[in-house]
Design a protein around this motif. Structure first.
Motif, PDB file in Angstrom:
ATOM      1  N   TYR A   1       0.872  -1.190   0.000  1.00 19.94           N
ATOM      2  CA  TYR A   1       0.000   0.000   0.000  1.00 19.94           C
ATOM      3  C   TYR A   1       0.897   1.223   0.000  1.00 19.94           C
ATOM      4  CZ  TYR A   1       0.781   0.086   5.096  1.00 19.94           C
ATOM      5  OH  TYR A   1       1.347   0.106   6.342  1.00 19.94           O
ATOM      6  N   ARG A   2       0.329   2.340  -0.399  1.00 17.64           N
ATOM      7  CA  ARG A   2       1.063   3.595  -0.461  1.00 17.64           C
ATOM      8  C   ARG A   2       0.216   4.711   0.098  1.00 17.64           C
ATOM      9  NH1 ARG A   2       2.712   4.395  -6.526  1.00 17.64           N
ATOM     10  NH2 ARG A   2       2.656   6.507  -5.730  1.00 17.64           N
ATOM     11  N   PRO A   3       0.768   5.733   0.793  1.00 14.90           N
ATOM     12  CA  PRO A   3       2.190   5.832   1.088  1.00 14.90           C
ATOM     13  C   PRO A   3       2.599   4.931   2.252  1.00 14.90           C
ATOM     14  CG  PRO A   3       1.032   7.713   1.999  1.00 14.90           C
ATOM     15  CD  PRO A   3       0.016   6.882   1.283  1.00 14.90           C
ATOM     16  N   ALA A   4       3.874   4.570   2.262  1.00 13.08           N
ATOM     17  CA  ALA A   4       4.454   3.788   3.358  1.00 13.08           C
ATOM     18  C   ALA A   4       5.917   4.191   3.446  1.00 13.08           C
ATOM     19  CB  ALA A   4       4.317   2.298   3.084  1.00 13.08           C
ATOM     20  N   LYS A   5       6.417   4.326   4.626  1.00  8.44           N
ATOM     21  CA  LYS A   5       7.808   4.795   4.802  1.00  8.44           C
ATOM     22  C   LYS A   5       8.315   4.313   6.158  1.00  8.44           C
ATOM     23  CE  LYS A   5      10.529   9.002   4.112  1.00  8.44           C
ATOM     24  NZ  LYS A   5      10.443  10.448   3.798  1.00  8.44           N
ATOM     25  N   ILE A   6       9.331   3.457   6.151  1.00  7.10           N
ATOM     26  CA  ILE A   6       9.859   2.922   7.402  1.00  7.10           C
ATOM     27  C   ILE A   6      11.390   2.830   7.343  1.00  7.10           C
ATOM     28  CG2 ILE A   6       7.827   1.524   7.979  1.00  7.10           C
ATOM     29  CD1 ILE A   6       9.385  -0.949   6.968  1.00  7.10           C
ATOM     30  N   ALA A   7      11.963   2.669   8.530  1.00  9.27           N
ATOM     31  CA  ALA A   7      13.382   2.348   8.641  1.00  9.27           C
ATOM     32  C   ALA A   7      13.539   1.458   9.862  1.00  9.27           C
ATOM     33  CB  ALA A   7      14.223   3.608   8.784  1.00  9.27           C
ATOM     34  N   GLY A   8      14.594   0.626   9.843  1.00  8.01           N
ATOM     35  CA  GLY A   8      14.798  -0.256  10.992  1.00  8.01           C
ATOM     36  C   GLY A   8      16.030  -1.118  10.796  1.00  8.01           C
TER      37      GLY A   8
ATOM     38  N   ARG B   1      13.464  -7.662  17.933  1.00 10.59           N
ATOM     39  CA  ARG B   1      13.557  -6.571  18.902  1.00 10.59           C
ATOM     40  C   ARG B   1      12.744  -5.415  18.342  1.00 10.59           C
ATOM     41  NH1 ARG B   1      14.956 -10.100  20.890  1.00 10.59           N
ATOM     42  NH2 ARG B   1      16.863 -10.808  21.854  1.00 10.59           N
ATOM     43  N   PRO B   2      12.123  -4.601  19.195  1.00 11.97           N
ATOM     44  CA  PRO B   2      11.376  -3.450  18.673  1.00 11.97           C
ATOM     45  C   PRO B   2      12.271  -2.599  17.770  1.00 11.97           C
ATOM     46  CG  PRO B   2      10.925  -3.741  21.020  1.00 11.97           C
ATOM     47  CD  PRO B   2      12.024  -4.714  20.670  1.00 11.97           C
ATOM     48  N   GLY B   3      11.737  -2.209  16.655  1.00 16.40           N
ATOM     49  CA  GLY B   3      12.513  -1.419  15.696  1.00 16.40           C
ATOM     50  C   GLY B   3      13.127  -2.246  14.587  1.00 16.40           C
ATOM     51  N   ASP B   4      13.012  -3.553  14.663  1.00 18.84           N
ATOM     52  CA  ASP B   4      13.532  -4.401  13.590  1.00 18.84           C
ATOM     53  C   ASP B   4      12.624  -4.345  12.355  1.00 18.84           C
ATOM     54  OD1 ASP B   4      15.691  -5.224  15.066  1.00 18.84           O
ATOM     55  OD2 ASP B   4      14.974  -7.271  15.414  1.00 18.84           O
ATOM     56  N   ILE B   5      13.217  -4.654  11.210  1.00 18.95           N
ATOM     57  CA  ILE B   5      12.445  -4.920   9.991  1.00 18.95           C
ATOM     58  C   ILE B   5      12.791  -6.340   9.579  1.00 18.95           C
ATOM     59  CG2 ILE B   5      12.237  -4.362   7.540  1.00 18.95           C
ATOM     60  CD1 ILE B   5      12.649  -1.442   8.238  1.00 18.95           C
ATOM     61  N   LEU B   6      11.768  -7.137   9.362  1.00 15.88           N
ATOM     62  CA  LEU B   6      11.986  -8.528   8.972  1.00 15.88           C
ATOM     63  C   LEU B   6      12.324  -8.578   7.482  1.00 15.88           C
ATOM     64  CD1 LEU B   6      11.856 -11.537   9.777  1.00 15.88           C
ATOM     65  CD2 LEU B   6       9.385 -11.439   9.384  1.00 15.88           C
TER      66      LEU B   6
ATOM     67  N   LEU C   1       5.324  -7.417  18.477  1.00 10.90           N
ATOM     68  CA  LEU C   1       6.734  -7.509  18.881  1.00 10.90           C
ATOM     69  C   LEU C   1       7.523  -6.245  18.521  1.00 10.90           C
ATOM     70  CD1 LEU C   1       7.282 -11.169  17.658  1.00 10.90           C
ATOM     71  CD2 LEU C   1       7.169 -10.434  20.051  1.00 10.90           C
ATOM     72  N   GLY C   2       6.862  -5.263  17.939  1.00  8.64           N
ATOM     73  CA  GLY C   2       7.530  -4.003  17.636  1.00  8.64           C
ATOM     74  C   GLY C   2       8.251  -3.960  16.303  1.00  8.64           C
ATOM     75  N   ILE C   3       7.974  -4.944  15.435  1.00 11.51           N
ATOM     76  CA  ILE C   3       8.597  -4.957  14.104  1.00 11.51           C
ATOM     77  C   ILE C   3       7.947  -3.889  13.225  1.00 11.51           C
ATOM     78  CG2 ILE C   3       8.808  -6.343  11.995  1.00 11.51           C
ATOM     79  CD1 ILE C   3       9.364  -8.757  13.730  1.00 11.51           C
ATOM     80  N   HIS C   4       8.778  -3.136  12.502  1.00  6.67           N
ATOM     81  CA  HIS C   4       8.270  -2.005  11.728  1.00  6.67           C
ATOM     82  C   HIS C   4       7.676  -2.393  10.386  1.00  6.67           C
ATOM     83  CE1 HIS C   4      10.676   1.374  13.916  1.00  6.67           C
ATOM     84  NE2 HIS C   4       9.857   0.746  14.706  1.00  6.67           N
ATOM     85  N   GLY C   5       8.076  -3.547   9.862  1.00  8.04           N
ATOM     86  CA  GLY C   5       7.549  -3.924   8.557  1.00  8.04           C
ATOM     87  C   GLY C   5       8.285  -5.137   8.032  1.00  8.04           C
TER      88      GLY C   5
ATOM     89  N   ASP D   1      22.056  -4.421   9.653  1.00  8.72           N
ATOM     90  CA  ASP D   1      22.159  -3.341   8.674  1.00  8.72           C
ATOM     91  C   ASP D   1      20.890  -2.503   8.751  1.00  8.72           C
ATOM     92  OD1 ASP D   1      24.622  -4.187   7.734  1.00  8.72           O
ATOM     93  OD2 ASP D   1      23.855  -5.065   5.878  1.00  8.72           O
ATOM     94  N   VAL D   2      20.968  -1.282   8.260  1.00  2.91           N
ATOM     95  CA  VAL D   2      19.776  -0.438   8.261  1.00  2.91           C
ATOM     96  C   VAL D   2      19.004  -0.634   6.963  1.00  2.91           C
ATOM     97  CG1 VAL D   2      18.871   1.903   8.478  1.00  2.91           C
ATOM     98  CG2 VAL D   2      20.999   1.261   9.646  1.00  2.91           C
ATOM     99  N   ILE D   3      17.718  -0.845   7.117  1.00  2.00           N
ATOM    100  CA  ILE D   3      16.818  -0.931   5.963  1.00  2.00           C
ATOM    101  C   ILE D   3      15.985   0.344   5.926  1.00  2.00           C
ATOM    102  CG2 ILE D   3      14.864  -2.175   4.945  1.00  2.00           C
ATOM    103  CD1 ILE D   3      17.424  -3.839   4.967  1.00  2.00           C
TER     104      ILE D   3
END
Lengths: 224, 224, 224, 224, 224, 224
Positions: D45-52, D75-80, D104-108, D161-163
């Motif tokens: 879907y759009r818009p979508a914007k994440i980092a983790g 961990r909270p803030g992770d992106i799978l 679990l706090g995963i951003h996306g 790494d940062v996504i």
């Protein structure tokens, strides 16, 4: 900053040669079904079967400058592995570069992009696995890295890893696994040879591999 | 209203023949990297190498009627260039039409759609570059234009333009450029021949082309 | 519940053989342009031309267990037709299974997925039409059905239907239509032979098929 | 042998958050045009914007077992970040797993395969970038690795790494470069903001960037 | 030699505006089903509907320099039409260029390549039809032509031709046909409006269009 | 000979409605992961969710005549399912046909080809799942069958089968399985609801599904 890493450790020639004899399907199985490049990597002619040390090369889209640089790093028995930093189907490599590569002892080219002069490459018997065949030429403007780890057709490849390529596709064997994969591959081949004889004699694989009990257990039903 | 334009001006045979000898990659370079048809246009057998005057033909999707009309306009040395007015992979052309085309002196077919009877076409050595191989037949219901400018596989082609096709793909040379492109292509070939000899002798392209100074200037770093 | 249906009615050998001689394009036309599998089904080598009774086999994605089961149902003259229950390009079938299939009298393989060991299959002259060539191996974990009606590359295929495959692709003829399609195909071939001779002699298809009046009626205009 | 690596070093939250604000295009430029995943990775879907922080996970084709294992490492803030070991478009992830991931706090999720229940994921505002949308379910049979370096959509990604992902696609920033890329990205953004104001006022980019002299030098000609 | 052609003749604003109101499907039909760009050209957001004069621009693969040059030629009401000289999916155009284009009165962008910053372009409501969305940036090294005839997504487009684009795709109307196509399109719309009312009232299209006699004549059979 | 089969047995409305509530992913699972149309079938707008009885319709490539015939067979609650007899992306269906379909009580369209006027269809909220969006119009020349079994996007569909479609794709449930699939689907949903609550509370799926023992047994290793 673009760089060329020199003095790469290469894998032992005897191991490379024997992995090449096993071929892609056996090597891939022996390695636990890892290291297969994406199936869009196809040989420009068939049959073709090579193995060698990866000489890795990044290129900018539409720019083959770094292939010239990579050839300066070639050792006999290398396989040139080229990946564009952004997807591109242009014809990065043709008969002139193939003439040079052959003279330098390079066994073949793996390129996740396009190649041209394929009629001449076929006559020369210089094997290439590529994503495309295209006469579209390239420029010489932009630097990139040579002999660094690259991702090519979905696989991570380090300089000096073993590349095995045949009509089934392309497989990379990390240098540190090469001896072990060779051993497992040879064992696999012996086992397969035995089965081949029994199959050729008309025995069913259901029986050779004793599959019937597990099939029944899982609930397979035969209906007349 | 559909029309057939007659009395098309064709390009001089000698020029066409020599462009064909140069091949697609050289002609494309000599023309400033223009005129290459999309790389999905592939020969049905290899090797194959032709050149000729474009005999252009539009067809409706799934309808090959106008190919019959186009054959009525053929002159020996023509190459039939067919484009559907909406994308279609059906098999527009088979051994019967190829028999006729060959009898009329047509050198080959370029079609941004499908072709069939490829085993027979291969035996006949009637070369085709197409987007697809498909046995799906077509109807004869809808008119379209013959010998008008068309867009085929992404390129604008006028009747009487020169078509060069080989294992690398297909290139169009506008009639008015043909002589100039031939001249440049021949010059290019002479220059390449010289390089080829030096590469074959083991000289690096970095040296043959004096690339090292510019690489250094751009900041390439060698790391031991 | 997975099942294997036995005692499938097969189509008469003589009919199958003659349909194979006609080839895919003619059979497809004779059947009213029905039954052609999607054009992504390509032979692994050319030329190749077979016909036989469909031995149908479902497989789970990445799992070739049921091919072993299907081989247990083979009769000489069968063609193995395999479809994954979810799209997959893995290499389900290689030289070991081909050795068994050949020993059992199977004429070839049609698979809407991948195949491997293609160099060996080519040497063995065991023909395969597939969606992909891939060394990626498969597991043996999941049941599916054998000798049930399946959809393969967009076509419904029943066990015992006639499969015809050649360089143009793959066509299925339902068992109940086989005799009729053969008759129509032979008639078509006779008619085509006649045209072929006239085309080879230089007659235009416009005249051989008397197309000019209808073209004029539809409004085609010739412009000098 | 499949393994789960624990105690991965993650990148500092503040840096991650700010990289996310910059967005994919800016981060990719600031990193020297590296690290962009293949453009087939599209948001559901759009818009979508994440980092983790990347929580990396291999899966077998058609088998989502290891995603369950990976969630145990979140961990909270992770992106799978999920990649199949062989190409697959099946729907590995749906609303149940998304409910867990969100708790679990995963951003996306970044997955080089398919996803399902996209209507519910959209309502939940759980963002996913995937290669496909498909309802095709998966099994739980085969082990693979979690929190190891993986290749996903053509890029090498290490755990931690940062996504950064937004409507333009997905970019990976190696942990060791994160601070430097952030700095360069911020500088780039300031420079762009200045240009934006001048462009909005009607100034030409030719003038704002002083391009005219170089264009003339290269030989651009204006024809009235 | 690259050139920029100035003083292009543009099509009358009133005609352009009304063609835009008709929309792509109607304009395409009114023009005899010609001029539709390939269906891979999709809007970055929906709904979007524009019309304007083509401002044509070639670009080298991975190089957006000439877009800057093209913006120097813009007139209010133009639509920028960009085609790469070799296939490329890079992100040639982003929010900075869109800011400039909008300030110059350009109605939108048609590009047979990639675009980026699509979230911002959507907020700005600057419509784009493209082949891809990609954050991959481009260089500024190579010249190409502006305001010359180009082939974009399979269609020949001259500077000053009318471009109509909406959620269905993109259509080009040659300047010389614009008035006639508008007239036919309006007639078509009136006819459709009438049918729409009858369909909405539950009348069958079989009856509204009097199709039954021809269906019977062709041999359609109803089976209870 | 083309035919229209009348007096098709339709599935009970209540069952259809409830299957629609379950949605595609659940129905597909409940049916043993069968019946999912190829994932290239995408909704023209989202969210969209429908269920209904299949009203099946073959069309010739580029020819929508039989859609008009099919509308004559419509009953309220039907879903029109259209498949071309040879692959085609043309826009077979637009706002006029949608107006008629809506007036006749048809719930939506499933078409393995193209559709047009999507802006209007979106406003009308007439949902369509298609392979393409294209303004390319069609002719009315060739007969085909209506209300016969067809293969659409890789699945066999009989008239009166239940079609369920939502943002995840399209699934077919054979009429004879509808009641059983509904029952299993409801059971599945209850089970999932329970899990959803536990996941939302932060419980790991590893624990909720008691996966740890089997993972250990298979040899998964945790490395600190």
């Amino acid at each position: 900053m673009a760089k060329v890493i020199r003095n790469i450790r290469r894998t032992d020639d005897a191991i490379v040669r024997e992995l090449g004899t096993l071929g892609v399907a056996t090597v891939h199985e022996a390695q636990g079904r890892r290291g297969l490049l994406a199936p869009h990597m196809r040989p420009i002619y068939r049959p073709a079967k090579i193995a060698g040390n990866a000489l890795t090369c990044e290129v900018a889209p539409g720019d083959n400058w770094m292939i010239h640089v990579a050839l300066g790093e070639a050792r006999p028995g290398d396989i040139l592995v080229v990946t564009p930093t952004s997807p591109c189907d242009d014809g990065y490599f043709g008969d002139l570069l193939a003439t040079s590569a052959k003279a330098l002892g390079i066994h073949g080219l793996i390129i996740d992009a396009g190649v041209r002069d394929v009629a001449t490459l076929t006559e020369m018997q210089f094997p290439v696995w590529s994503k495309a065949i295209s006469a579209q030429g390239t420029v010489k403007e932009t630097l990139a890295n040579v002999q660094v780890p690259i991702v090519c057709a979905g696989c991570l490849i380090h300089p000096g890893d073993v590349i095995v390529a045949d009509d089934d596709g392309v497989c990379v064997v990390p240098a540190e696994n090469a001896a072990m994969v060779l051993e497992k591959g040879c064992a696999r081949e012996r086992m397969e040879e035995e089965k081949r004889l029994r199959y050729a004699a008309g025995e069913l694989s259901l029986d050779v591999n004793n599959m019937r009990p597990k099939l029944m257990e899982e609930g397979l039903v035969y209906v007349d």
